[in-house]
Design an enzyme around this catalytic site. Structure first.
Site, mmCIF file in Angstrom:
data_model
loop_
_atom_site.group_PDB
_atom_site.id
_atom_site.type_symbol
_atom_site.label_atom_id
_atom_site.label_comp_id
_atom_site.label_asym_id
_atom_site.label_seq_id
_atom_site.Cartn_x
_atom_site.Cartn_y
_atom_site.Cartn_z
ATOM 1 N N ARG A 57 -13.203 13.066 -1.556
ATOM 2 C CA ARG A 57 -12.078 12.756 -2.451
ATOM 3 C C ARG A 57 -11.051 13.890 -2.410
ATOM 4 O O ARG A 57 -9.871 13.683 -2.682
ATOM 5 C CB ARG A 57 -12.562 12.494 -3.885
ATOM 6 C CG ARG A 57 -11.425 12.198 -4.862
ATOM 7 C CD ARG A 57 -11.873 11.398 -6.084
ATOM 8 N NE ARG A 57 -13.097 11.894 -6.666
ATOM 9 C CZ ARG A 57 -13.218 12.998 -7.410
ATOM 10 N NH1 ARG A 57 -12.161 13.744 -7.675
ATOM 11 N NH2 ARG A 57 -14.389 13.370 -7.878
ATOM 12 N N TYR A 110 11.163 -2.255 -3.100
ATOM 13 C CA TYR A 110 9.944 -3.012 -2.848
ATOM 14 C C TYR A 110 9.410 -3.511 -4.200
ATOM 15 O O TYR A 110 9.415 -2.772 -5.192
ATOM 16 C CB TYR A 110 8.937 -2.094 -2.159
ATOM 17 C CG TYR A 110 7.629 -2.771 -1.880
ATOM 18 C CD1 TYR A 110 7.528 -3.735 -0.876
ATOM 19 C CD2 TYR A 110 6.491 -2.477 -2.620
ATOM 20 C CE1 TYR A 110 6.328 -4.371 -0.629
ATOM 21 C CE2 TYR A 110 5.284 -3.106 -2.373
ATOM 22 C CZ TYR A 110 5.217 -4.055 -1.374
ATOM 23 O OH TYR A 110 4.030 -4.689 -1.132
ATOM 24 N N ASP A 182 11.220 6.062 0.518
ATOM 25 C CA ASP A 182 10.242 5.172 1.143
ATOM 26 C C ASP A 182 10.791 4.812 2.521
ATOM 27 O O ASP A 182 11.778 4.088 2.642
ATOM 28 C CB ASP A 182 10.045 3.929 0.263
ATOM 29 C CG ASP A 182 8.983 2.984 0.817
ATOM 30 O OD1 ASP A 182 8.769 2.968 2.040
ATOM 31 O OD2 ASP A 182 8.386 2.243 0.015
ATOM 32 N N LYS A 206 1.857 -0.871 7.498
ATOM 33 C CA LYS A 206 2.888 -1.520 8.290
ATOM 34 C C LYS A 206 2.965 -0.872 9.676
ATOM 35 O O LYS A 206 2.034 -0.973 10.437
ATOM 36 C CB LYS A 206 4.218 -1.463 7.533
ATOM 37 C CG LYS A 206 4.101 -1.833 6.030
ATOM 38 C CD LYS A 206 3.745 -3.267 5.777
ATOM 39 C CE LYS A 206 3.397 -3.560 4.317
ATOM 40 N NZ LYS A 206 4.359 -3.121 3.321
HETATM 41 C C1 LIG Z 1 4.318 -2.862 1.911
HETATM 42 C C2 LIG Z 1 5.222 -1.871 1.297
HETATM 43 C C3 LIG Z 1 4.790 -1.032 0.259
HETATM 44 C C4 LIG Z 1 3.417 -1.130 -0.339
HETATM 45 O O1 LIG Z 1 2.427 -0.819 0.592
HETATM 46 P P1 LIG Z 1 0.903 -1.309 0.479
HETATM 47 O O2 LIG Z 1 0.265 -0.647 1.636
HETATM 48 O O3 LIG Z 1 0.904 -2.801 0.531
HETATM 49 O O4 LIG Z 1 0.387 -0.820 -0.841
HETATM 50 C C5 LIG Z 1 5.678 -0.102 -0.237
HETATM 51 N N1 LIG Z 1 6.940 0.000 0.234
HETATM 52 C C6 LIG Z 1 7.398 -0.803 1.216
HETATM 53 C C7 LIG Z 1 8.794 -0.655 1.681
HETATM 54 C C8 LIG Z 1 6.560 -1.764 1.784
HETATM 55 O O5 LIG Z 1 7.005 -2.565 2.757
#
Ligand SMILES: *Cc1c(COP(=O)(O)O)cnc(C)c1O
Length: 393
Positions: A57, A110, A182, A206
């Site tokens: 952790r 998001y 982000d 992603k």
């Molecule tokens: C998918 C996504 C998230 C969240 O990610 P998870 O891995 O599904 O928790 C946050 N920001 C953006 C821009 C995303 O496309």
């Protein structure tokens, strides 16, 4: 272990640690604990993320390999890998904010991030001011003594709004406000820390992992002290990455720059063909000259605008829904950044609770279709899109 009973030997297998050579690929250390010869050495391990590994952790060698790789990719001082993208976002926000603090965020967020800000406002007394993301002057006007964070997205879902990260981070320069970006949609294409960001977040689910087989996230920090503050809180929240997910992500990272280069080139190609199609009324892609932030994209994303685009088939809501069901090669599904191309019609799926006015306010048309372009040959993708358009419009 000779001389012990079989059941004793069974729980003490020999653990092989390589000597005389080193692994070229990142080993998977799935184990969550490490042992020590000296009690003082174990005690020292509790002191921070850079001490000896002792309990996963706090730190794990496989997870650390991912963190170091993405730290280098983004040009940061340290990174924290988490169980999901939302894990990275919630850990950063909950580590750096307390009741009474103020955040400035862009509106095109998001969905999960927007919901988290609502929760932080309602239950934790964090105030959020939303700005359009088009004019840094809005940020200067929204600044207060209690402002702690400016929260941005490089390229936003689903209509590919591009935020001028250097101009926005410049708007809070000279204050203590940290700029969080982000960068999920634009890995390698944009390095937000080079443009003044303090923290960069990815949903590694992603593009970074890329193969549709991992949920993960990561936050990269420009300042080692901010990294340490967030790490201190992350170990209490327990939002850390599992080694196997981190291992798959490191594996995916090897091909990520090539994948993103190809996906960007294919997305531009598809966007141009869509723009020329008589049954398409609008295409949203930063690489096209009529995109509202095309000039920003030319500066911020000179090597490509990423693999996501959106467009509006003629015929409204039904046309968007029918298109998303009529594709054969392309899959109808959530997510993006996958090796295979994905389609989604927000008005009938992710944004189905919104009426036409709310959709319009979010910049989403009733017909809007989002494509996350994968690695298939663009001609094959186009054949599929062309036949689906014929059915939908
Ligand atoms: C998918 C996504 C998230 C969240 O990610 P998870 O891995 O599904 O928790 C946050 N920001 C953006 C821009 C995303 O496309």
């Amino acid at each position: 272990m000779t001389g012990h009973h079989p059941q004793t030997r069974a729980v003490h297998p020999p653990v092989t640690v390589p000597a005389g050579s080193r692994p070229l690929s990142v080993p998977l250390y799935q184990g969550h604990l490490f042992s020590f010869d000296a009690a003082d050495d174990l005690a020292a391990a509790f002191h921070g993320p850079d001490e000896a590994f002792f309990y996963a952790r706090m730190a794990n060698p496989t997870v650390r390999s991912l963190e170091r790789a993405v730290t280098e990719l983004e040009g940061g001082a340290g990174a924290l890998a988490t169980a999901s993208g939302m894990g990275a976002i919630s850990t950063v926000l909950m580590s750096l904010l307390r009741g009474g603090d103020h955040v400035i965020a862009q509106t095109t967020l998001y969905g999960g991030t927007f919901a988290l800000f609502q929760d932080l406002a309602e239950r934790w007394g964090v105030e959020v001011t939303y700005v359009s993301g088009d004019d840094p002057a809005e940020v200067r006007d929204a600044l207060r003594p209690a402002t702690r964070l400016l929260y941005l997205e490089t390229v936003a879902n689903p209509t590919t709004h591009v935020t001028d990260v250097p101009a926005f981070s410049a708007a809070v320069q000279g204050t203590d406000v940290l700029t969080v970006v982000d960068n999920t949609f634009a890995p390698v294409l944009c390095k937000p820390i080079d443009h003044g960001a303090d923290i960069v977040i990815h949903s590694t689910t992603k593009y970074l992992s890329g193969h549709g087989d991992v949920i993960g996230g990561i936050a990269v920090f420009a300042d080692p002290d901010v990294y340490r503050r967030v790490w201190d809180h992350a170990i209490d929240l327990g939002s850390v990455a599992d080694p196997f997910g981190a291992w798959l992500t490191v594996r995916g990272l090897a091909t990520m720059p090539l994948r993103v280069e190809r996906q960007s080139a294919s997305a531009l190609d598809i966007a141009r063909r869509l723009a020329a199609h008589p049954s398409v009324t609008r295409v949203h892609y930063p690489g096209l000259p009529d995109h509202p932030q095309h000039e920003v994209a030319r500066r911020l994303l000179p090597d490509g605008s990423g693999g996501v685009l959106a467009f509006e088939p003629a015929g409204g809501r039904d046309a968007g829904r029918v298109f998303s069901e009529a594709v054969r090669l392309i899959s109808l599904g959530p997510s993006l950044g996958n090796v295979a191309t994905l389609v989604m019609h927000p008005a009938s799926t992710s944004h189905r609770q919104m009426d036409a006015a709310a959709l319009a306010a979010a910049g989403i048309g009733a017909a809007t279709v989002r494509l996350s372009v994968g690695l298939e040959h663009p001609d094959d993708l186009w054949s599929d899109i062309d036949q689906a358009l014929a059915k939908a419009t």
